[in-house]
Design an enzyme around this catalytic site. Structure first.
Site, short mmCIF file in Angstrom:
data_model
loop_
_atom_site.label_atom_id
_atom_site.label_comp_id
_atom_site.label_asym_id
_atom_site.label_seq_id
_atom_site.Cartn_x
_atom_site.Cartn_y
_atom_site.Cartn_z
N HIS A 306 28.87 -0.46 -2.43
CA HIS A 306 27.19 0.27 -2.03
C HIS A 306 27.06 1.66 -3.28
O HIS A 306 28.49 1.91 -3.37
CB HIS A 306 26.75 -0.09 -1.15
CG HIS A 306 25.09 -0.36 -1.28
ND1 HIS A 306 24.88 0.39 -2.81
CD2 HIS A 306 24.00 0.33 -0.76
CE1 HIS A 306 23.09 0.92 -1.96
NE2 HIS A 306 23.09 0.25 -1.04
N HIS A 345 26.85 -4.20 -12.15
CA HIS A 345 25.64 -3.93 -10.96
C HIS A 345 25.11 -5.05 -11.22
O HIS A 345 25.28 -6.31 -11.69
CB HIS A 345 24.95 -2.87 -11.12
CG HIS A 345 23.87 -2.32 -10.95
ND1 HIS A 345 22.52 -2.99 -10.77
CD2 HIS A 345 23.77 -0.88 -10.21
CE1 HIS A 345 21.76 -2.60 -9.69
NE2 HIS A 345 22.24 -1.54 -8.92
N ASP A 401 27.22 5.84 -9.61
CA ASP A 401 28.17 6.40 -8.98
C ASP A 401 29.20 6.29 -10.22
O ASP A 401 30.08 7.54 -9.22
CB ASP A 401 28.80 5.63 -7.94
CG ASP A 401 27.49 5.21 -6.47
OD1 ASP A 401 27.19 5.88 -6.16
OD2 ASP A 401 27.92 3.89 -6.73
N1 ACO Z 1 35.17 -4.39 -12.89
C1 ACO Z 1 35.67 -5.55 -13.18
N2 ACO Z 1 35.19 -6.91 -13.23
C2 ACO Z 1 33.76 -6.58 -12.60
C3 ACO Z 1 33.22 -5.50 -11.71
C4 ACO Z 1 34.33 -4.45 -11.88
N3 ACO Z 1 33.58 -2.76 -11.65
N4 ACO Z 1 31.88 -5.97 -12.15
C5 ACO Z 1 31.46 -6.92 -11.58
N5 ACO Z 1 33.04 -7.46 -12.47
C6 ACO Z 1 32.70 -8.75 -12.89
C7 ACO Z 1 33.39 -9.74 -11.95
O1 ACO Z 1 34.68 -9.62 -11.39
C8 ACO Z 1 33.10 -10.62 -11.97
O2 ACO Z 1 33.47 -11.57 -13.04
P1 ACO Z 1 33.53 -13.22 -13.36
O3 ACO Z 1 32.74 -13.96 -13.26
O4 ACO Z 1 34.44 -13.13 -14.40
O5 ACO Z 1 33.81 -13.30 -11.84
C9 ACO Z 1 31.36 -10.51 -13.53
O6 ACO Z 1 32.06 -9.19 -13.31
C10 ACO Z 1 30.09 -10.55 -11.83
O7 ACO Z 1 30.94 -9.71 -11.07
P2 ACO Z 1 30.06 -10.06 -9.83
O8 ACO Z 1 31.41 -9.23 -8.20
O9 ACO Z 1 29.76 -11.34 -9.32
O10 ACO Z 1 28.58 -9.10 -9.42
P3 ACO Z 1 28.08 -8.84 -8.46
O11 ACO Z 1 26.88 -8.78 -9.03
O12 ACO Z 1 27.93 -9.49 -6.97
O13 ACO Z 1 28.25 -6.94 -7.73
C11 ACO Z 1 28.57 -4.51 -7.31
C12 ACO Z 1 27.54 -5.52 -8.27
C13 ACO Z 1 29.43 -5.10 -6.49
C14 ACO Z 1 28.31 -3.83 -8.02
C15 ACO Z 1 30.37 -4.99 -8.63
O14 ACO Z 1 29.98 -4.84 -9.90
C16 ACO Z 1 31.55 -4.48 -7.78
O15 ACO Z 1 31.52 -4.49 -6.81
N6 ACO Z 1 31.17 -2.86 -8.61
C17 ACO Z 1 31.64 -1.91 -8.33
C18 ACO Z 1 31.32 -1.37 -6.73
C19 ACO Z 1 30.82 -0.24 -7.43
O16 ACO Z 1 30.15 0.64 -8.71
N7 ACO Z 1 29.71 -0.34 -6.42
C20 ACO Z 1 27.68 0.85 -6.96
C21 ACO Z 1 27.05 -0.14 -7.58
S1 ACO Z 1 25.83 1.15 -7.49
C22 ACO Z 1 25.15 0.92 -5.94
O17 ACO Z 1 25.69 0.53 -5.33
C23 ACO Z 1 24.57 2.38 -5.74
#
Ligand code: ACO
Length: 464
Positions: A306, A345, A401
């Site tokens: 987050h 996201h 971010d």
């Molecule tokens: N890098 C690579 N792959 C990703 C990323 C990423 N940053 N984010 C999502 N994916 C992929 C996942 O591996 C998944 O792939 P799959 O379907 O083949 O397994 C798919 O995209 C869906 O991802 P989830 O993790 O299920 O998405 P979720 O909605 O649960 O998570 C989150 C969202 C936590 C923001 C995620 O994208 C992440 O961890 N990003 C990196 C951390 C980040 O930047 N957080 C800040 C978010 S903005 C904020 O909170 C202010």
């Protein structure tokens, strides 16, 4: 309203134009109709897709990449507004009139004076604490100020609080050349302000104002204590953004520095039912108080999935080290199925509008900052790699971010304070949403599917 920052406004308006052009073909808004409970919706793990309440505060359209606060789109607010206006808008529903704005600005400066809280905080080893943990502790102490007021035996005069421990803390002269110690300044000012007369109870809108002002004051104080300096109180002549930088660094920022901080605060103020907002709302729904609710928001925001991602982004860009190494680094990260920080996201399946604003501004800010420039170039290259692959395959784009850390680096702010700065803004969204939810409160209480056993016989400890 904003002096000498015309170029920044132009960059924001260009980003707006690009956003409209790229997403106008996307479907019209969903999740915008009144609810007749109970409703049926498809819920995924992590409550994905669940509708928990109705709101008029803000709206995120993940397909179009829209972010709206109380009817105003984020690009216009960044181009024309200020954080004070936006915090008022979120909390009160409308943009303030000039006189309302002036009263609110004055109040934010007054409520930013939290000497008792800061003194309590300084009795803890803040320099060795995680900054977000210290911030959470600080908001608990802000609540404690009321307990002291409520138990009148302890104190009924602010001056006594201040003078009682005046000798025990080493004083720092105010950085503008005055000879007097900071807390002498407080003593006089606090008497004039009669702040605590307004703040008799730890609920209601006054507490929200107190928290919006106090969290930034606390973040700045923690930043200073961590480098062995004493906190600085807000300056009555400075804007919220300017004061925030001033209280952190001891220097009044330039108009460009003030404006970029202002824009950043506006961008982070609210964002739907994100994890930290939801955490605040869950705590508030038990009729706990708003200070403890905000403490829950701070705790949730700290995580790297987050708000903590902005700090992780800078660590990642430093690890990549150069533009040339970016492709190789990215391929290795993908092979390890590593999440790329600052991308992806839960809601946005389009370019995050906040990143649309911050990307050109990070470039603009990094022109004259060597470290910022280096980080920006790597970030730009990494974005290309991600968009070419994950962007096409999984609709993964930069989030807020990804570029915010570069902006803060250009302001000379240590990466440990990126997430606390986020909190200093998001507290306006947390408090606004808590207030709104409490008007129609129902305690949050979802259920889990039980997958355990039902019929185990109890075995005494000596037979296990
Ligand atoms: N890098 C690579 N792959 C990703 C990323 C990423 N940053 N984010 C999502 N994916 C992929 C996942 O591996 C998944 O792939 P799959 O379907 O083949 O397994 C798919 O995209 C869906 O991802 P989830 O993790 O299920 O998405 P979720 O909605 O649960 O998570 C989150 C969202 C936590 C923001 C995620 O994208 C992440 O961890 N990003 C990196 C951390 C980040 O930047 N957080 C800040 C978010 S903005 C904020 O909170 C202010």
């Amino acid at each position: 309203m904003h002096k000498n920052t015309k170029e920044m406004t132009e960059l924001i308006l260009k980003a707006k134009e690009k956003a409209i052009k790229e997403t106008s073909h996307e479907p019209e808004p969903e999740f915008t109709k009144p609810i007749s409970w109970p409703i049926t919706c498809t819920v995924g793990p992590g409550l994905e897709g669940a509708i928990a309440c109705e709101t008029k505060i803000g709206y995120v359209n993940g397909a179009k990449g829209w972010l709206i606060y109380r009817g105003y789109n984020i690009f216009d607010l960044c181009a024309y507004s200020t954080f004070e206006e936006v915090a008022f808008l979120l909390l009160h529903g409308e943009l303030p009139t000039l006189s309302q704005l002036n009263v609110f600005k004055k109040k934010l400066v007054q409520y930013g004076h939290i000497p008792l809280t800061k003194r309590r905080l300084m009795s803890f080893p803040v320099e060795r604490m995680n900054a977000m943990a210290a911030l959470r502790l600080g908001t608990t102490f802000m609540r404690q100020e009321f307990t002291d007021v409520e138990s009148q035996e302890y104190i009924n005069d602010t001056v006594k609080i201040i003078s009682a421990d005046e000798d025990s803390i080493p004083m720092e002269t105010k950085p503008m050349g005055e000879k007097h110690a900071i807390y002498e300044f407080d003593e006089k000012k606090l008497l004039e302000m009669k702040i605590r007369d307004n703040l008799q109870h730890a609920t209601g809108i006054e507490s929200c104002h107190h928290l919006v002002a106090g969290v930034s004051s606390l973040v700045a104080a923690i930043a200073r204590i961590k480098v062995g300096r004493l906190p600085i109180e807000p300056h009555p002549d400075l804007s919220f953004a300017s004061n925030f930088i001033y209280m952190m660094t001891g220097k009044v920022p330039s108009p460009i520095e003030e404006r970029i901080m202002d824009i950043s605060l506006i961008l982070h103020a609210d964002h739907g039912m994100n994890a930290s907002t939801f955490a605040s709302m869950v705590v508030a729904s038990t009729l706990s108080d708003i200070y403890l609710s905000v403490g829950a928001g701070i705790a949730a925001l700290q995580g790297p999935l987050h708000g903590g991602a902005n700090e992780a982004v800078i660590a990642m860009l430093k690890e990549i080290g150069s533009v040339e190494n970016t492709k190789t680094w990215f391929e290795k990260a993908c092979a390890k199925k590593q999440k790329i920080m600052g991308f992806g996201h839960r809601v946005y399946k389009a370019y995050d509008p906040r990143a649309r604003v911050l990307a050109p501004l990070a470039k603009y800010m990094s022109r004259k900052n060597d470290e910022g420039k280096k980080l920006f170039k790597i970030a730009e290259q990494l974005e290309k790699e991600v968009l070419r692959t994950l962007g096409k395959e999984k609709k993964i784009f930069p989030n807020v971010d990804f570029y915010s850390g570069i902006v803060y680096t250009c302001l000379g702010i240590d990466s440990e304070f990126f997430t606390p700065i986020f909190a200093a803004s998001r507290v306006s969204g947390w408090t606004a949403r808590v207030q709104e939810y409490l008007l129609n409160n129902r305690i949050f209480r979802p259920r889990a599917m039980y997958l355990g056993q039902f019929d185990k016989g109890y075995i005494s400890v000596k037979n296990r």
